[in-house]
Design an enzyme around this catalytic site. Structure first.
Site, short mmCIF file in Angstrom:
data_model
loop_
_atom_site.label_atom_id
_atom_site.label_comp_id
_atom_site.label_asym_id
_atom_site.label_seq_id
_atom_site.Cartn_x
_atom_site.Cartn_y
_atom_site.Cartn_z
CD1 TRP A 45 -1.68 7.46 -1.00
CD2 TRP A 45 -1.72 9.37 -2.20
NE1 TRP A 45 -2.93 8.01 -0.89
CE2 TRP A 45 -2.99 9.18 -1.60
CE3 TRP A 45 -1.52 10.50 -2.98
CZ2 TRP A 45 -4.04 10.08 -1.78
CZ3 TRP A 45 -2.56 11.39 -3.15
CH2 TRP A 45 -3.82 11.17 -2.56
CE1 TYR A 84 -3.80 2.35 0.41
CE2 TYR A 84 -2.37 3.48 1.97
CZ TYR A 84 -3.50 3.46 1.17
OH TYR A 84 -4.32 4.55 1.14
N1 LIG Z 1 -2.40 8.29 12.34
C1 LIG Z 1 -2.79 8.32 11.07
N2 LIG Z 1 -2.19 7.52 10.18
C2 LIG Z 1 -2.57 7.56 8.89
C3 LIG Z 1 -3.59 8.43 8.45
C4 LIG Z 1 -4.21 9.27 9.42
O1 LIG Z 1 -5.12 10.05 9.11
N3 LIG Z 1 -3.77 9.20 10.71
N4 LIG Z 1 -3.95 8.45 7.13
C5 LIG Z 1 -3.72 7.24 6.37
C6 LIG Z 1 -3.92 7.45 4.94
S1 LIG Z 1 -5.46 8.05 4.49
C7 LIG Z 1 -3.01 7.13 4.01
S2 LIG Z 1 -3.44 7.22 2.35
C8 LIG Z 1 -1.68 6.62 4.37
C9 LIG Z 1 -0.55 7.10 3.45
O2 LIG Z 1 0.55 6.27 3.56
P1 LIG Z 1 1.62 6.09 2.39
O3 LIG Z 1 0.98 6.25 1.06
O4 LIG Z 1 2.37 4.83 2.64
O5 LIG Z 1 2.57 7.34 2.67
P2 LIG Z 1 3.66 8.05 1.75
O6 LIG Z 1 4.49 8.88 2.65
O7 LIG Z 1 2.98 8.74 0.62
O8 LIG Z 1 4.54 6.84 1.23
C10 LIG Z 1 4.93 6.68 -0.08
C11 LIG Z 1 6.37 6.19 -0.11
O9 LIG Z 1 6.70 5.82 -1.45
C12 LIG Z 1 7.99 6.36 -1.79
N5 LIG Z 1 7.98 6.55 -3.25
C13 LIG Z 1 7.51 7.59 -3.98
N6 LIG Z 1 7.64 7.35 -5.29
C14 LIG Z 1 8.20 6.13 -5.41
C15 LIG Z 1 8.61 5.33 -6.54
O10 LIG Z 1 8.44 5.71 -7.70
N7 LIG Z 1 9.14 4.12 -6.26
C16 LIG Z 1 9.36 3.68 -5.01
N8 LIG Z 1 9.89 2.47 -4.85
N9 LIG Z 1 9.00 4.42 -3.93
C17 LIG Z 1 8.43 5.62 -4.13
C18 LIG Z 1 8.09 7.63 -1.00
O11 LIG Z 1 9.45 8.00 -0.84
C19 LIG Z 1 7.37 7.25 0.30
O12 LIG Z 1 8.27 6.71 1.23
O13 LIG Z 1 -1.39 6.98 5.72
C20 LIG Z 1 -2.41 6.54 6.63
N10 LIG Z 1 -1.96 6.73 8.00
N1 LIG Z 2 -1.42 18.27 2.29
C1 LIG Z 2 -1.90 17.01 2.29
N2 LIG Z 2 -3.13 16.76 1.77
C2 LIG Z 2 -3.62 15.50 1.80
C3 LIG Z 2 -2.87 14.42 2.34
C4 LIG Z 2 -1.60 14.73 2.90
O1 LIG Z 2 -0.90 13.85 3.43
N3 LIG Z 2 -1.15 16.01 2.86
N4 LIG Z 2 -3.39 13.15 2.32
C5 LIG Z 2 -4.48 12.86 1.37
C6 LIG Z 2 -5.15 11.61 1.73
S1 LIG Z 2 -4.33 10.16 1.44
C7 LIG Z 2 -6.42 11.57 2.24
S2 LIG Z 2 -7.13 10.05 2.54
C8 LIG Z 2 -7.17 12.80 2.53
C9 LIG Z 2 -7.80 12.69 3.92
O2 LIG Z 2 -8.79 13.62 4.12
P1 LIG Z 2 -9.46 13.70 5.58
O3 LIG Z 2 -9.59 12.36 6.15
O4 LIG Z 2 -10.70 14.48 5.45
O5 LIG Z 2 -8.33 14.54 6.32
P2 LIG Z 2 -7.85 14.79 7.82
O6 LIG Z 2 -6.87 15.91 7.68
O7 LIG Z 2 -7.41 13.55 8.48
O8 LIG Z 2 -9.13 15.29 8.60
C10 LIG Z 2 -9.95 16.35 8.16
C11 LIG Z 2 -10.44 17.14 9.34
O9 LIG Z 2 -11.30 16.34 10.14
C12 LIG Z 2 -11.09 16.66 11.50
N5 LIG Z 2 -11.55 15.57 12.37
C13 LIG Z 2 -10.83 14.53 12.83
N6 LIG Z 2 -11.60 13.73 13.62
C14 LIG Z 2 -12.83 14.29 13.65
C15 LIG Z 2 -14.06 13.94 14.28
O10 LIG Z 2 -14.19 12.95 15.00
N7 LIG Z 2 -15.11 14.75 14.04
C16 LIG Z 2 -15.04 15.85 13.26
N8 LIG Z 2 -16.14 16.56 13.06
N9 LIG Z 2 -13.88 16.23 12.68
C17 LIG Z 2 -12.79 15.45 12.86
C18 LIG Z 2 -9.60 16.88 11.56
O11 LIG Z 2 -9.24 17.63 12.67
C19 LIG Z 2 -9.33 17.60 10.25
O12 LIG Z 2 -9.38 18.99 10.42
O13 LIG Z 2 -6.30 13.93 2.51
C20 LIG Z 2 -5.50 13.98 1.33
N10 LIG Z 2 -4.86 15.27 1.30
MO LIG Z 3 -5.47 8.43 2.22
#
Ligand SMILES: Nc1nc2c(c(=O)[nH]1)N[C@H]1C(S)=C(S)[C@@H](COP(=O)(O)OP(=O)(O)OC[C@H]3O[C@@H](n4cnc5c(=O)[nH]c(N)nc54)[C@H](O)[C@@H]3O)O[C@H]1N2
Ligand SMILES: Nc1nc2c(c(=O)[nH]1)N[C@H]1C(S)=C(S)[C@@H](COP(=O)(O)OP(=O)(O)OC[C@H]3O[C@@H](n4cnc5c(=O)[nH]c(N)nc54)[C@H](O)[C@@H]3O)O[C@H]1N2
Ligand SMILES: [Mo]
Length: 760
Positions: A110, A108
């Protein structure tokens, strides 16, 4: 013009006088992201993986040697030939001795924006060529919603493409009620790349047209509307508030009975729960106030305002990334159904305006170039966030979407383009799970926490170091991403690395089909050109495209109104649900007989929350939202990301009242802890987080000291590693109680950006 693309924007690329490259965002992007594309900055280049590297104990002792030394052993750099021999031999060993179901390559993450050099597609295609792998289902982003919404209204993919566009809301929406804001920081990105950032303009238009905006949630600074009304509620209690809003609508006869009859099934059963006619508690505003902290009087008046206005309801995705994360999704839909405005312009519901850029866009859903992954002969899978469970409990049963499955026995973990030591919950538990496999292979660009915990690391190129095609659905472009610089060190594309392995395993033809990078780009482009042609979009031939660089599509002429056709005629355009209607009660889900996800929306106590027994004055609910200054853990070492840190540490936002009670001042180093772990962060006093809540964004590279205390501020040291429910098994990171203490005066320096140790 030469271009490149990242998830957070498209960039023009040009050579500089000193032999380097410079990038700048497209001139017509109305709101470019600050994350930027300056990959050449020294802080980033220093951290590149430059040569293939093998963990010393593994190199000396073979597969399974001293797994507890992962993350501690030095690395030995080896030639590509040697590294590829080792990886190929070990894949062959594992599949021969244990079968391909012993290889976990869900992988998994991005990765990067290009569609050919797309980490997951590359590794899945390769693994399928060598006999298959254990995969994952769904995403960390939308685990609960993805499984649930298909049963209730429509698959998430369709729903997301059908979101009412910003222009329609500006014209028609009188009241916009959002749970969790409209965080423009998140709309910096879309998976695959953003050409024009729309959310700032969308919100501006909404405000300019006089739409009233109400933001419900524990955090008040997550939308661009200073005049919005902020109604703080405790984290994870939104479902209780929505139930009480529904209760008022029903008691006062404000619910849309005709809509519920014609377009929905199961309202009567739900209503019995709501009123307490089923023998339970009536879900009144007073009941919800006790749970959420939102005043009962305001719940009542808001329900009336919602019923008398054209109202759009929205929720952030984060609400479903929590214990029982299915429930806010189901309840938002139920509440919108009771208001009866689904399918009308500016009414109904939205699922994550602000979560990524494409929501609210007018670009139609189109498919772009994809690398075909082939067929996977292995049927074993996990819901994506169950990785530690799988590694720790081979052979154990787990439930998913009403069926029982078994965790496979994993011997090899293979990761390309993701960072589990960023994304997974309860990292100390992941550390224990990570000791189980005999071999961990990681392809990486940078020495991330995951790369450091691998046995074999293969160095990958960045987007600037290879040719690719950029495309993202509903972003309105296809872009030639031309190579702009030579690879760092001996880095190769993941495709080249897999070609080397495929040669050794005798599957070069199956994997590469005789094509090189350019051959694949041409093939993928031609395939998508044909698809586009069938959908009425004319694309030029490949050479013209490659020369031209950027092809921008037109927006749809018609504004988008979600579920418009269904509203116009539910018999002619039924939903894909069993009833063809919106399922306020689902027979299917009720039939699964799960106490943590019954047949209609309900309030269930989170595993951890501010209302739990025995929490006392000291417990704080930690939210770990997405970071402003980076994408997840990507580019955390960049200047832009580091500028958001204090003393090199991530900032944790805390309400001044909670800080004062603990004697904490602005910028103090504090320790956050619970039974799962401990970390250090820098306190930032902020009235935008309600008392009792702290916010520590994700993405600071995991950096534990000898005692396991993370020095940098990675919230996943503390988060809870349980599924949302036995139904969807999504990630529940937002459910997390912590203690906070300090100031810590003898805090050690952050070492996350030091290189690992190497030996000859
Ligand atoms: N506590 C908490 N944890 C969360 C979340 C949260 O809200 N709270 N959100 C979750 C969510 S929604 C998501 S989507 C995940 C995201 O989790 P990830 O998608 O695993 O996070 P990234 O940091 O984007 O990791 C991508 C990695 O791929 C590497 N990379 C980039 N391009 C390439 C390439 O071309 N080849 C190779 N081999 N590597 C590459 C980058 O250097 C990086 O280390 O995190 C989750 N974790
Ligand atoms: N710059 C940047 N943008 C991103 C990403 C990133 O890593 N960096 N990640 C991308 C990815 S993979 C995803 S999945 C999306 C995620 O998109 P979301 O899941 O919507 O993003 P979050 O920032 O985790 O949370 C959005 C808001 O919800 C609030 N929140 C948290 N818990 C609660 C709750 O229980 N109730 C209410 N009402 N509010 C709450 C948080 O404080 C925050 O302000 O974002 C994407 N956009
Ligand atoms: Mo995500």
């Amino acid at each position: 013009m030469r271009y490149t693309s990242s998830h957070w924007g498209l960039y023009e690329v040009r050579d500089t006088a000193d032999g380097g490259v410079a990038t700048r965002p497209l001139a017509d992007d109305p709101d470019p992201s600050g994350i930027g594309m300056d990959l050449a900055q020294p802080g980033l280049q220093r951290l590149r993986v430059r040569r293939p590297a093998v963990r010393k104990s593994w190199l000396e002792g073979g597969p399974g040697a001293a797994p507890e030394r992962r993350g501690h052993d030095p690395f030995v750099e080896v030639s590509w030939d040697r590294a590829l021999d080792l990886v190929a031999q070990d894949i062959d060993r594992v599949r021969t001795d244990f079968g391909n179901e012993a290889i976990f390559a869900g992988s998994y993450g991005w990765a990067s924006a290009g569609r050919f050099h797309h980490g997951q597609s590359q590794v899945h295609r390769f693994m399928n060529a060598v006999g298959g792998y254990v995969r994952h289902l769904n995403s960390y982003s939308l685990g609960a919603a993805h499984v649930l919404m298909a049963h209730l209204v429509a698959p998430m993919k369709e729903l997301m493409a059908d979101h009412t566009s910003w222009d329609v809301m500006a014209r028609h929406t009188e009241l916009f009620v959002t749970f969790g804001g409209v965080p423009r920081k998140n709309a910096q990105v879309s998976p695959g790349g953003v050409r024009r950032h729309l959310t700032r303009g969308g919100m501006e238009a909404l405000r300019a047209s006089g739409t009233r905006i109400v933001n419900i949630g524990p955090v008040g600074d997550n939308l661009d509307a200073p005049e919005a009304e902020w109604l703080p509620v405790r984290p994870n209690t939104d479902t209780a508030v929505m139930l009480a809003l529904a209760h008022v609508l029903l008691e006062e006869g404000l619910h849309a009975q005709d809509f519920l009859k014609r377009y929905c099934v199961g309202f009567e059963t739900f209503a019995r729960y709501l009123t307490g006619a089923d023998g339970g508690t009536p879900r009144t505003p007073e009941w919800a106030e006790a749970i959420s902290g939102m005043p009962a009087g305001r719940i009542r008046s808001l329900a009336r305002e919602m019923a008398s206005s054209r109202t759009m309801l929205n929720m952030a995705w984060s609400l479903q990334r929590a214990s029982h994360g299915e429930q806010p999704c189901w309840m938002l839909l139920t509440l919108a159904a009771m208001l009866g405005q689904i399918g009308l312009p500016g009414g109904g519901f939205g699922f994550g305006y602000g979560a990524v850029n494409a929501l609210g866009s007018r670009f139609p859903l189109a498919s772009g170039p994809v690398l075909a992954q082939g067929k996977n002969p292995v049927s074993a899978f996990i819901p994506v966030a169950r990785i530690a469970d799988m590694l720790l409990n081979p052979g154990a049963p787990f439930d998913y979407e009403g069926e029982r499955h078994t965790y496979p026995d994993i011997r090899m973990v293979y990761w390309v383009g993701g960072n589990p030591y960023h994304h997974h919950q309860d990292l100390n538990r992941l550390e224990r799970a990570w000791r189980k496999p005999e071999t961990v292979v990681v392809h990486e660009q940078y020495w991330t926490a995951t790369a450091r915990r691998a046995d074999i690391v293969l160095p990958s190129t960045t987007v600037l170091e290879r040719n690719d095609i950029g495309f993202a659905t509903r972003e309105g472009h296809i872009v030639a991403m031309r190579k702009a610089m030579e690879p760092a060190g001996e880095a190769r594309s993941d495709f080249d690395a897999f070609c080397g392995l495929a040669d050794r395993l005798g599957v070069r033809e199956a994997f590469a089909e005789g094509l090189d990078e350019e051959g694949w780009l041409r093939r993928m482009y031609e395939e998508s050109r044909e698809k586009a042609g069938r959908a009425g979009n004319r694309l030029p031939d490949f050479d013209t495209f490659w020369e031209q660089g950027l092809i921008a599509f037109d927006e749809a002429n018609e504004p988008v109104v979600m579920l418009e056709a269904f509203r116009a005629d539910p018999d002619a355009a039924p939903l894909k649900t069993p009833s063809g209607r919106i399922e306020i009660f689902s027979d299917t889900i009720a039939g699964f007989d799960l106490e943590d996800c019954p047949g209609h929306a309900v309030w269930l106590e989170p595993h951890e929350w501010l209302g739990m027994e025995g929490i006392g004055e000291d417990g704080l609910h930690m939210l770990s939202d997405q970071p402003v200054r980076r994408l997840h853990s990507q580019l955390d070492a960049s200047e832009h990301s580091r500028a958001g840190k204090v003393g090199g540490r991530e900032q944790v936002a805390i309400n001044p009242r909670d800080a004062a009670r603990r004697g904490i001042g602005e910028g103090d180093v504090v320790e956050l802890s619970n039974a799962r772990g401990r970390l250090l962060a820098a306190a930032r006093l902020s009235d935008a987080v309600m008392p009792g809540v702290v916010r520590l964004s994700t993405g600071a590279w995991y950096d534990p000291d000898e005692t396991g205390r993370d020095k940098h501020g990675n919230p996943n040291v503390l988060t809870l590693d349980v599924g949302t429910s036995r139904f969807a098994q999504g990630c529940a990171a937002q459910t997390c109680i912590v203690q906070l203490s300090g100031p810590i005066t003898d805090a050690p320096p952050v070492t996350a950006f030091d290189l690992p140790r190497f030996e000859r």
